[in-house]
Design a protein around this motif. Structure first.
Motif, PDB file in Angstrom:
ATOM      1  N   ARG A  65       0.827  -1.217   0.000  1.00 36.89           N
ATOM      2  CA  ARG A  65       0.000   0.000   0.000  1.00 36.89           C
ATOM      3  C   ARG A  65       0.856   1.261   0.000  1.00 36.89           C
ATOM      4  O   ARG A  65       0.504   2.253  -0.643  1.00 36.89           O
ATOM      5  N   ARG A  69       0.766   3.939  -3.067  1.00 36.11           N
ATOM      6  CA  ARG A  69       0.528   5.352  -2.762  1.00 36.11           C
ATOM      7  C   ARG A  69       1.628   6.237  -3.337  1.00 36.11           C
ATOM      8  O   ARG A  69       1.379   7.379  -3.729  1.00 36.11           O
ATOM      9  N   SER A  70       2.840   5.693  -3.428  1.00 34.81           N
ATOM     10  CA  SER A  70       3.979   6.450  -3.971  1.00 34.81           C
ATOM     11  C   SER A  70       4.051   6.375  -5.484  1.00 34.81           C
ATOM     12  O   SER A  70       4.958   6.938  -6.092  1.00 34.81           O
TER      13      SER A  70
END
Length: 72
Positions: A65, A69-70
């Motif tokens: 996750r 997200r990055s």
């Protein structure tokens, strides 16, 4: 071995829900987790039972996750 259950924050991911449900219903898999722990105890190693699997699953989900997200 009924207490041997893997859980993780699935956040509505149906495929992950199904995977965890299948793993928790599989008697052979639970037997392997038990044997892993027995062997680890005999070798003087730390926990390698379903508790270890639970920890690794949660760490892996957290890393996934964070990477998503990055944008990786």
């Amino acid at each position: 071995m009924e207490s041997a259950r893997i859980s993780a924050p699935t956040r509505g991911n149906r495929r992950l829900d199904a995977l965890l449900e299948a793993a928790n219903a599989d008697g052979q898999l639970k037997a392997w987790w038990y044997v892993q722990q027995v062997n680890a105890n005999r070798l003087g190693m730390s926990d390698h039972s379903w508790v270890h699997v639970q920890i690794v699953v949660n760490i892996a989900l957290r890393l996934l996750r964070l990477l998503e997200r990055s944008g990786v």
